[in-house]
Design a protein around this motif. Sequence first.
Motif, PDB file in Angstrom:
ATOM      1  N   ALA A 103      39.497  39.913  50.623  1.00 18.37           N
ATOM      2  CA  ALA A 103      40.147  40.455  49.426  1.00 18.37           C
ATOM      3  C   ALA A 103      40.645  39.287  48.603  1.00 18.37           C
ATOM      4  O   ALA A 103      41.491  38.535  49.069  1.00 18.37           O
ATOM      5  CB  ALA A 103      41.313  41.364  49.810  1.00 18.37           C
ATOM      6  N   GLN A 104      40.086  39.106  47.420  1.00 15.33           N
ATOM      7  CA  GLN A 104      40.619  38.049  46.553  1.00 15.33           C
ATOM      8  C   GLN A 104      41.559  38.686  45.531  1.00 15.33           C
ATOM      9  O   GLN A 104      42.747  38.790  45.772  1.00 15.33           O
ATOM     10  CB  GLN A 104      39.485  37.244  45.914  1.00 15.33           C
ATOM     11  N   CYS A 105      41.028  39.152  44.396  1.00 16.53           N
ATOM     12  CA  CYS A 105      41.954  39.814  43.467  1.00 16.53           C
ATOM     13  C   CYS A 105      42.398  41.149  44.042  1.00 16.53           C
ATOM     14  O   CYS A 105      43.459  41.658  43.703  1.00 16.53           O
ATOM     15  CB  CYS A 105      41.343  39.983  42.080  1.00 16.53           C
ATOM     16  N   GLY A 106      41.602  41.713  44.939  1.00 19.57           N
ATOM     17  CA  GLY A 106      42.011  42.904  45.672  1.00 19.57           C
ATOM     18  C   GLY A 106      41.783  44.213  44.929  1.00 19.57           C
ATOM     19  O   GLY A 106      42.081  45.275  45.459  1.00 19.57           O
ATOM     20  N   CYS A 142      34.735  38.881  42.668  1.00 21.93           N
ATOM     21  CA  CYS A 142      35.397  37.669  43.181  1.00 21.93           C
ATOM     22  C   CYS A 142      34.662  37.017  44.348  1.00 21.93           C
ATOM     23  O   CYS A 142      34.530  35.808  44.393  1.00 21.93           O
ATOM     24  CB  CYS A 142      36.806  37.989  43.669  1.00 21.93           C
TER      25      CYS A 142
ATOM     26  N   LYS B  59      45.521  35.107  53.376  1.00 21.19           N
ATOM     27  CA  LYS B  59      46.319  34.923  52.176  1.00 21.19           C
ATOM     28  C   LYS B  59      47.613  35.741  52.272  1.00 21.19           C
ATOM     29  O   LYS B  59      47.642  36.800  52.893  1.00 21.19           O
ATOM     30  CB  LYS B  59      45.507  35.333  50.948  1.00 21.19           C
ATOM     31  N   LYS B  65      47.075  43.945  49.555  1.00 22.04           N
ATOM     32  CA  LYS B  65      45.817  44.280  48.897  1.00 22.04           C
ATOM     33  C   LYS B  65      44.916  45.182  49.744  1.00 22.04           C
ATOM     34  O   LYS B  65      44.185  45.998  49.193  1.00 22.04           O
ATOM     35  CB  LYS B  65      45.100  43.007  48.459  1.00 22.04           C
ATOM     36  N   TYR B  72      49.190  46.757  40.366  1.00 20.86           N
ATOM     37  CA  TYR B  72      48.610  46.075  39.205  1.00 20.86           C
ATOM     38  C   TYR B  72      49.244  46.693  37.947  1.00 20.86           C
ATOM     39  O   TYR B  72      49.948  47.717  38.027  1.00 20.86           O
ATOM     40  CB  TYR B  72      47.094  46.243  39.209  1.00 20.86           C
ATOM     41  N   PHE B 288      38.715  35.307  35.713  1.00 16.18           N
ATOM     42  CA  PHE B 288      37.580  34.414  35.460  1.00 16.18           C
ATOM     43  C   PHE B 288      37.639  33.808  34.050  1.00 16.18           C
ATOM     44  O   PHE B 288      36.630  33.421  33.497  1.00 16.18           O
ATOM     45  CB  PHE B 288      36.253  35.145  35.687  1.00 16.18           C
ATOM     46  N   CYS B 523      45.308  35.615  40.061  1.00 16.32           N
ATOM     47  CA  CYS B 523      44.254  36.539  39.644  1.00 16.32           C
ATOM     48  C   CYS B 523      43.226  36.684  40.763  1.00 16.32           C
ATOM     49  O   CYS B 523      42.070  37.008  40.526  1.00 16.32           O
ATOM     50  CB  CYS B 523      43.615  36.071  38.349  1.00 16.32           C
ATOM     51  N   GLY B 524      43.675  36.414  41.994  1.00 18.73           N
ATOM     52  CA  GLY B 524      42.778  36.562  43.135  1.00 18.73           C
ATOM     53  C   GLY B 524      42.328  35.228  43.688  1.00 18.73           C
ATOM     54  O   GLY B 524      41.751  35.151  44.763  1.00 18.73           O
TER      55      GLY B 524
END
Lengths: 163, 818
Positions: A103-106, A142, B59, B65, B72, B288, B523-524
């Motif tokens: 999960a990056q930005c999730g 992502c 993380k 998440k 958000y 991005f 932003c991830g």
Amino acid sequence: MSIAPAKILASLSINGSVVECAFNPNKTLLEVLREDVGLTGTKHGCEMGHCGACTVIVDDLPVLSCLTLAVESIGHEIRTIEGVARDGVLHPVQRALAESGGAQCGYCTPGIIMSAVALLEQNPAPTREDVAQGLSGNLCRCTGYTKIIEAVENASAELRSAR
Amino acid sequence: MSDERTVGDERIVSTATNPDIDAAGFTADTKVDSILISADPHPATKPEGFSVVGKALPKTDAWSKVTGAALYADDIVLPRMLHGKLLRSTQAHARIKSVDASRAFELPGVVAVMTGADLRVKYGILPSSPDEEVLACDKVRYVGDPVAAVVADDELTAEEALELIAVEYEPLPAVMSIDAALRTDLPKLHDNPRRTNNVHKEVHLEFGDMDAGFAAAVKVFEDEFFFEGNTHAPMEQHSVVASAGADGKLTIWASTQTPHYLHRIAAQVLQMPASRIRVIAPPVGGGFGGKTEPFAHELVAAFLARKTGRPVKITLTREEVFFAHRGRHPVKMKIRTGVKSDGTITACHLQTWLDGGAYGSYGVATTYYTGALATVTYKIPAYKFDGCRVFTNKPPCGPKRGHGTTQPRFAFECHIDKIADALGLDAAEYRKRISVDANTTTVNGLRVTSCGLRECLDAAEKRSRYAEKRKMLTKGKGIGIAASAYLCGAGLAIYWNEMPHSGAIVKVDRGGGVTIYCGTSDCGQGSESMLAAIVAETLGVDVMDVSVCASDTDLTPVDLGSYSSRVTFMAGNAARQAADGVREKIAQVASEKLDVPIARIGFARRRVFDVADPAKSLSFLEAAQAAEARFGTLAAPGSYAPPRHNPDFKGSGVGPSPAYSYSVCVAEVDVDLETGEVLVERITLAHDVGRAINPDSVEGQIEGGVYMGIGEALMEESAFRGIEHKIPNLLDYKTPTSLDMPPIETIIIETNDSEGPYGAKEAGQGPLNPVIPAIANAVAHAIKGRVYATPITSDKVLRALDADGGAVLRVRRAPAHA
């Protein structure tokens, strides 16, 4: 004041509980979950059925909640991301994703998890190709999917060894 | 043996052992895992000496998440909240004769309407091009340009009300291409008395002796390339909630990578003191580069929240996200390079033409970036750059991952392969020979410090068995290599000032918990985890003891934002300095309590101890409480500003960075000679990140960069049909799915940058750049012909097969009209 049609009162079965709520009958399941039930874990990325972010499980099948009217879900078992962990214990898919950095930005993550959980319930021993196929309706910008696929494979192995 | 240098210190990052990895390299077609290679020039600071840095930890936001608990911007709901919608132009280019929103206002449920006349302030992210209006006042410049807004009790009513707004347009001819923008007989999008056409920005720079350089060349190569525009398409649609308190203070929650810039511009546009505005960036669902500047919907929500006294939410539809855009500029490029017979570059002339879309955005910087970093990869002793950005009637282009450097990298790396082929050189060896060296200055004055480019080339080449496969692949199969460099943050802020680029405060509470306050926006990419790791390492606590309070302009010191790969280097350094400030206080008290010289005080595993005799120790909690008793509130600030090394010429502000990351990609493809379809079979990517603070995160960034690179190389394009965006949805705008991803082998190269926090540089933007040209070079290898424009779609492959020597490979010729 609203131009929307009059609300209906309905009972929805969500994550094992019966939730009574009032909503406009033209609302999608996605909208009702997020706006009327307060379950904002289910995300939206397009509201056109293209991205998979809104995936929930209805009667054991992954469903795009943005293309499903909430009234169609009455009488069916709805599962959302909020119902995947039980008693504070993460589902193996959730844990594997957290641990692997899947999960990056999730934002796509809840939809991915719902697709993966449904996949593993139907096919407890998927090949890597099965996993990629099972997640192909969920877009992620992502991760490049690599760690997600690995996480689902790891979760699948864990679920099988626990059986 | 030079190979020993890089492989001698190699270790496998993943905790899982992988039988497929052996000393000789990878067995083909197996599941791959990450490799970490140390090319550390300062072996005194080995990662083994760290407790947190270099560890592949989850993380810090992973749990929120995976449970759907992360909130958000669009998940925020406030009492009495209204919903807003924007009416967008149906015309590409037109004068607005009138806007009548009175009927919309009469619709039951509508609370307020807004038109351009309500807020006639020009603004722009760059102070040099303030050409945007919150809502168009006199003119619309692309289909999708916001013209009016409505807020209502619910979204459906707001949407319905848009239909009742009458806009009278006087259409103007639309300017839809670079060539059209250069014409003088078409109307100008923006009034600029100095221009007769739609040129926005021109740049002309020359360094070194170009005449002597070309005179010394044995051969001169010239090529022309085109990089098609594409977009970020973050999964989260942009969203904002704005609320004005009873005291008049405005709070804006926005999905933004740059809360500080939104704060500045909101104050300017709303004409209110910045001290009365608070901007908060909740977790951002992908950026991005697409969420790095203030957008109309954010300013509309803020304006209408003040006007109505009720909170306002506006969330863009997916189609609107395509209109908001600020994506990759389409760029036409010409390169002319002089080389000696061994390939040494003697001079290079690069020309770029950027299709900027309707507004300035970051475009002036983008224009410079298409030229500035050309010199940071290979040695170029004389360099000339001419850049030109034009306005067209399309959604505005801006920064996307690799900002302005991605397009020329594609061109340059293809060009280098052609030079290598013409001179009979191995493309990988050739690149190593002309690579820039560490601790040098480029001809355009850029300071290169740590540089692992050769190590990246070595590792990627060896792991992929490039040299061997390059010679023996069968028909339709190809392997290609490409290299790139990228910034670790821009050396200058986008608005002139002498303040730090990043600030942080570290505070320790009486329970032993540590909080870091920093303006970064996650932003991830994992900025919060990065900050937590650096602070935990410095104070010897567990990462989970550290809370990160980020991206809140009321609570956190300024960080300029999550763009230009600046956060690890700049915010990381600020965080380390802040943590060091706290550490000094604790160390002083511990030194006295333990009767040990302060230089011998160490911090690890939640203990503060004598490094010579670790049994002599205090718990971190005891030591922190003693320090608070001695010094008062236990907190310290930290700041970071990059060193000023930019030379003195106009435009020299774009390009300098405190360090550059390096990446090399090897792509292996299988081209269907019948259909022209390109299948990427495998990617090997080596990335010099200085130091991997978290190898899992670095690997994730590399994999994400590879993914996005594959998309840009093969399928993603901002296509237009007449004046309209042809495919503003996620079904037709093709992006790779889980079925399209090849095995990716990531190689992390550590060069321990002397100025980076714990030696770290950037990770994430850099590794996208070489992927696209590596695929292009692999396709060229496979079809013995070259595609000069992205995306490399089947039709282009078939045309290249027909046009080039590859015709012999072709099964059937393409129809004449193709």
